[in-house]
Design a protein around this motif. Structure first.
Motif, PDB file in Angstrom:
ATOM      1  N   VAL A   1       0.824  -1.227   0.000  1.00 33.60           N
ATOM      2  CA  VAL A   1       0.000   0.000   0.000  1.00 33.60           C
ATOM      3  C   VAL A   1       0.851   1.267   0.000  1.00 33.60           C
ATOM      4  O   VAL A   1       0.320   2.379  -0.148  1.00 33.60           O
ATOM      5  CB  VAL A   1      -1.022   0.061   1.179  1.00 33.60           C
TER       6      VAL A   1
ATOM      7  N   ASP B   1      -2.370   5.707  -4.144  1.00 38.48           N
ATOM      8  CA  ASP B   1      -3.610   4.925  -4.110  1.00 38.48           C
ATOM      9  C   ASP B   1      -4.256   4.988  -5.496  1.00 38.48           C
ATOM     10  O   ASP B   1      -4.508   6.083  -6.018  1.00 38.48           O
ATOM     11  CB  ASP B   1      -4.541   5.531  -3.039  1.00 38.48           C
TER      12      ASP B   1
ATOM     13  N   THR C   1      -7.855   6.960  -5.592  1.00 40.46           N
ATOM     14  CA  THR C   1      -7.991   8.399  -5.349  1.00 40.46           C
ATOM     15  C   THR C   1      -6.783   9.206  -5.828  1.00 40.46           C
ATOM     16  O   THR C   1      -6.848  10.430  -5.871  1.00 40.46           O
ATOM     17  CB  THR C   1      -8.173   8.677  -3.841  1.00 40.46           C
TER      18      THR C   1
ATOM     19  N   GLU D   1      -6.501  -5.220  -2.269  1.00 44.81           N
ATOM     20  CA  GLU D   1      -7.073  -3.896  -2.022  1.00 44.81           C
ATOM     21  C   GLU D   1      -8.078  -3.516  -3.114  1.00 44.81           C
ATOM     22  O   GLU D   1      -9.171  -3.033  -2.818  1.00 44.81           O
ATOM     23  CB  GLU D   1      -5.956  -2.845  -1.945  1.00 44.81           C
TER      24      GLU D   1
ATOM     25  N   LEU E   1     -11.289  -5.662  -2.768  1.00 44.77           N
ATOM     26  CA  LEU E   1     -12.041  -5.338  -1.547  1.00 44.77           C
ATOM     27  C   LEU E   1     -12.804  -4.029  -1.734  1.00 44.77           C
ATOM     28  O   LEU E   1     -14.008  -3.944  -1.464  1.00 44.77           O
ATOM     29  CB  LEU E   1     -11.068  -5.246  -0.354  1.00 44.77           C
ATOM     30  N   ARG E   2     -12.096  -3.014  -2.229  1.00 43.05           N
ATOM     31  CA  ARG E   2     -12.739  -1.698  -2.373  1.00 43.05           C
ATOM     32  C   ARG E   2     -13.735  -1.699  -3.527  1.00 43.05           C
ATOM     33  O   ARG E   2     -14.807  -1.108  -3.436  1.00 43.05           O
ATOM     34  CB  ARG E   2     -11.650  -0.628  -2.547  1.00 43.05           C
TER      35      ARG E   2
ATOM     36  N   MET F   1     -16.813  -3.337  -2.281  1.00 44.77           N
ATOM     37  CA  MET F   1     -17.584  -2.453  -1.386  1.00 44.77           C
ATOM     38  C   MET F   1     -18.410  -1.450  -2.199  1.00 44.77           C
ATOM     39  O   MET F   1     -19.513  -1.087  -1.804  1.00 44.77           O
ATOM     40  CB  MET F   1     -16.640  -1.705  -0.435  1.00 44.77           C
ATOM     41  N   ILE F   2     -17.839  -1.026  -3.327  1.00 44.85           N
ATOM     42  CA  ILE F   2     -18.579  -0.080  -4.187  1.00 44.85           C
ATOM     43  C   ILE F   2     -19.726  -0.801  -4.903  1.00 44.85           C
ATOM     44  O   ILE F   2     -20.878  -0.365  -4.864  1.00 44.85           O
ATOM     45  CB  ILE F   2     -17.617   0.577  -5.204  1.00 44.85           C
TER      46      ILE F   2
ATOM     47  N   LEU G   1     -12.719  10.692  -1.556  1.00 47.75           N
ATOM     48  CA  LEU G   1     -13.595  11.231  -2.600  1.00 47.75           C
ATOM     49  C   LEU G   1     -15.061  11.215  -2.184  1.00 47.75           C
ATOM     50  O   LEU G   1     -15.926  11.539  -2.973  1.00 47.75           O
ATOM     51  CB  LEU G   1     -13.418  10.411  -3.890  1.00 47.75           C
TER      52      LEU G   1
ATOM     53  N   ALA H   1     -14.929   2.745   0.920  1.00 52.18           N
ATOM     54  CA  ALA H   1     -14.179   2.207  -0.221  1.00 52.18           C
ATOM     55  C   ALA H   1     -13.348   3.286  -0.893  1.00 52.18           C
ATOM     56  O   ALA H   1     -12.352   2.993  -1.547  1.00 52.18           O
ATOM     57  CB  ALA H   1     -15.130   1.576  -1.225  1.00 52.18           C
TER      58      ALA H   1
ATOM     59  N   VAL I   1      -7.834   0.375   3.740  1.00 49.96           N
ATOM     60  CA  VAL I   1      -7.103  -0.901   3.767  1.00 49.96           C
ATOM     61  C   VAL I   1      -5.876  -0.818   4.700  1.00 49.96           C
ATOM     62  O   VAL I   1      -5.662  -1.724   5.517  1.00 49.96           O
ATOM     63  CB  VAL I   1      -6.725  -1.360   2.340  1.00 49.96           C
TER      64      VAL I   1
END
Lengths: 499, 155
Positions: free
Chosen positions: A178, A182, A185, A444, A447-448, A451-452, B33, B38, B44
């Motif tokens: 990580v 990112d 973003t 990562e 997972l993200r 979630m979205i 954002l 997420a 994370v």
């Protein structure tokens, strides 16, 4: 058919042929040297491949991988010291054969068994990897996350030392991944004010530091190794009759090695011992095992080489490496713009076909190399450790520096080497760190993304059938110490009540 | 040092590292954002730091238990502290010197000192390796692989 012609075009070029032959020869030599296993060999050679085209680069690394697994058996047979842990089971019968004056015969059987196991696993790779990839094309974020978690859990669970240490290694690896920007973003995380860290840490310096440099520190910190002496040995191919007698063992070893090789974290060492135990169980003369049985040697050698092709099944089809070596190969493929995963077989069918052919050629090459260089291994074994390790440090330095001409890469390698050394000393397995680092982006992102897609409802990850099964298997693996401890207590309670 | 004590110290050191990362993360202010966790760039990392802290505590407990029970499992491969310190410092100095002194010179000095200090005493082998080794590697990389290496001292 077109892609086979294209694959042949990629292989039958001078750089590719030199890479295949050179890589396999180098791999066998690395395997012969006790302590320098396939992970160190492949990580040392990775920087050397950066200037090569796709196929020669990967061919060289695959040659080192498969060659070093065979090379480990040479020292196991000649001096009762496995060159790599994968050949530990080969000491059991290989060395007694040497004591009986049959070193050449043992080397011949080990080479034929290795070739047999390796070729068997390539056939399985070619048959199953495309099917697995086609099936995985339907995977969404839940399945991909579950797959990555399952792979990490497997590796942590079967790592040497405690499972907690394995899990900690996995978390450390995930955290290293990580560092930097990112992807969701564009924000920079954990750069600690160092501009160069904003792009994140590169895989190669971390890997070379953790495996190659920490190996140098560990070996030299333990005291100066005495110069090893080995008896001169020839090479004797098994006769047709012996080959026919041993073929069922080769085949069974190949099957066991392939099945265990596909599973993340199991690796060639466990495969060779399982195969050895099975050969002994099924033998009509189990009492000869451990006393120089050709069957025992064949079982371990066919199984450990069968892992090489099998471990590539999940790596190529799913993008999930099963061990540090396939993690390095995965990194090398990505560097060469070949992204392993379900789409690989659609986008790079010719390159994948070229890799199959390369693996077949490498496995076939083991035989002439084993026969032609049997007199050289004795000299390699006599290399003084201090000089050898000093040269390894120089090669590490030059390889890492030429990646990007970056001092930060040298610093990263050094820090990874020291941290790797300390973690080794404290009993932490290093493989989960690398697997965590390699899978970090996948974990990562999915997972993200999940979630979205699931609008913040995390329970959705567990309701998809495939992900539910994989998560359940991960929990079963994680809970293993609890129920194995409970089982032992129940067993001892039953014994006590009987007594 | 016994295995239990080693595990306890490793757990404590890792707890310190994860704790420091937690503190560093707490003072980070990265704009998300919007639209849920997420989109939070620290989502994370925070999960991982939490997992790291829990695992470090479990490790410490695993290390303390044999110590309290008086069980002492000796280290399987004892290391020589002076030797390992020398090796690490020598490699660190070589890494630092290479970009400044150039590859051939720094490597020749390193090979000579490192191998001699670790017990290799054959003068011909030592000098030949120290001179020929770096020159061959330098030639292979610069001429063969077209990967430039610092040739000479840069000051």
């Amino acid at each position: 058919m077109e892609f086979l012609v294209s694959a042949a075009d990629m292989i039958f070029t001078l750089p590719a042929v030199l890479a295949i032959v050179g890589g396999t020869l180098l791999g066998v030599a690395i395997g012969v040297l006790p302590g320098l296993g396939p992970a160190v060999g492949v990580s040392l050679a990775l920087p050397l491949t950066l200037g090569l085209d796709q196929v020669p680069a990967i061919a060289m690394l695959l040659g080192i991988y498969a060659g070093s697994i065979y090379g480990g058996s040479v020292t196991a047979i000649l001096i009762n010291t496995p060159g790599t842990p994968a050949s530990a089971a080969s000491c059991l019968d290989g060395y007694p054969m040497t004591l009986r004056g049959e070193a050449g015969r043992a080397l011949g059987i080990a080479a034929v068994a290795s070739v047999f196991g390796g070729l068997f696993s390539v056939a399985i790779l070619a048959m199953f990897a495309p099917r697995l990839a086609a099936w995985a094309l339907n995977f969404g974020p839940a399945e991909m996350l579950a797959l990555a978690v399952f792979a990490l859990t497997c590796i942590a669970a079967v790592s040497q030392g405690s499972m907690i240490k394995g899990l900690m290694g996995g978390v450390i690896g995930l955290f290293i991944s990580v560092i930097g920007q990112d992807t969701f973003t564009g924000q920079v995380r954990y750069d600690f004010g160092i501009f160069e860290l904003s792009a994140g840490l590169s895989l190669v310096p971390v890997l070379v530091g953790l495996f190659a440099l920490s190996e140098v520190f560990t070996r030299l910190g333990g005291g100066y190794g005495a110069i090893t002496t080995a008896t001169a040995a020839g090479f004797k191919m098994p006769s047709f009759g012996e080959f026919r007698r041993l073929t069922p063992t080769f085949l069974k070893g190949g099957v066991i090695g392939t099945i265990l090789g596909i599973l993340p974290g199991i690796g060639p060492t466990a495969a060779s011992f399982v195969s050895y135990a099975e050969a002994r169980r099924a033998s009509k003369q189990p009492e000869t095992f451990g006393k120089g049985s050709p069957q025992g040697l064949s079982a371990s050698e066919s199984a450990n080489n069968a892992v090489t092709g099998a471990a590539l099944v999940p790596t190529l089809a799913l993008g999930v490496p099963g061990d540090p070596i396939t993690a390095i190969l995965l990194g090398a493929l990505v560097i060469k713009d070949i992204v392993p995963g379900p789409r690989l077989f659609l986008q790079h069918a010719d390159t994948v076909a070229a890799l199959y052919i390369v693996l077949i050629v490498i496995n076939l090459l083991i035989l002439p190399i084993a026969a032609g260089f049997s007199g050289v291994w004795r000299r390699i074994l006599a290399l003084p450790e201090a000089l050898l390790m000093a040269m390894v440090v120089v090669l590490v330095t030059v390889g890492i520096y030429t990646l990007n001409n970056s001092v930060l890469d040298l610093v990263t390698t050094f820090v990874a080497g020291v941290v790797g050394y300390l973690l080794r000393r404290a009993g932490f397995p290093l493989a989960p760190i690398i697997i965590g680092f390699v899978l970090g982006g996948m974990v990562e992102e999915n997972l993200r993304m999940g979630m979205i897609v699931f609008e913040g409802d995390w329970t959705e990850f567990f309701t998809h059938p495939i992900s539910a099964v994989l998560f359940a298997l991960s929990v079963i693996l994680l809970a293993r110490p609890l129920y194995s401890g409970l089982g032992q207590r129940l067993l001892s309670a039953r014994k006590a009540s009987r007594g | 040092m016994s295995k239990g004590l080693k595990t306890l110290l490793a757990g404590a050191a890792l707890l310190l590292v994860w704790g420091a990362l937690a503190a560093y993360t707490a003072q980070m202010s990265l704009p998300s954002l919007g639209g849920g966790i997420a989109y939070d760039p620290l989502f994370v990392p925070q999960l991982l730091i939490g997992a790291g802290i829990v695992l470090a505590i479990i490790l410490m407990v695993q290390g303390i238990r044999p110590l309290l029970a008086g069980i002492r499992i000796a280290d399987e491969e004892p290391q020589k502290t002076g030797r390992i310190l020398f090796v690490i410092v020598a490699v660190g100095l070589y890494f630092a010197a290479m970009p400044v002194l150039g590859f051939p010179l720094s490597s020749a000095v390193f090979l000579l000192v490192f191998a001699f200090a670790l017990g290799y005493r054959k003068p011909v082998g030592l000098v030949a390796t120290a001179i020929l080794g770096p020159l061959v590697i330098w030639y292979v990389f610069t001429a063969g692989l077209e990967a430039p290496l610092p040739a000479w001292p840069s000051f």
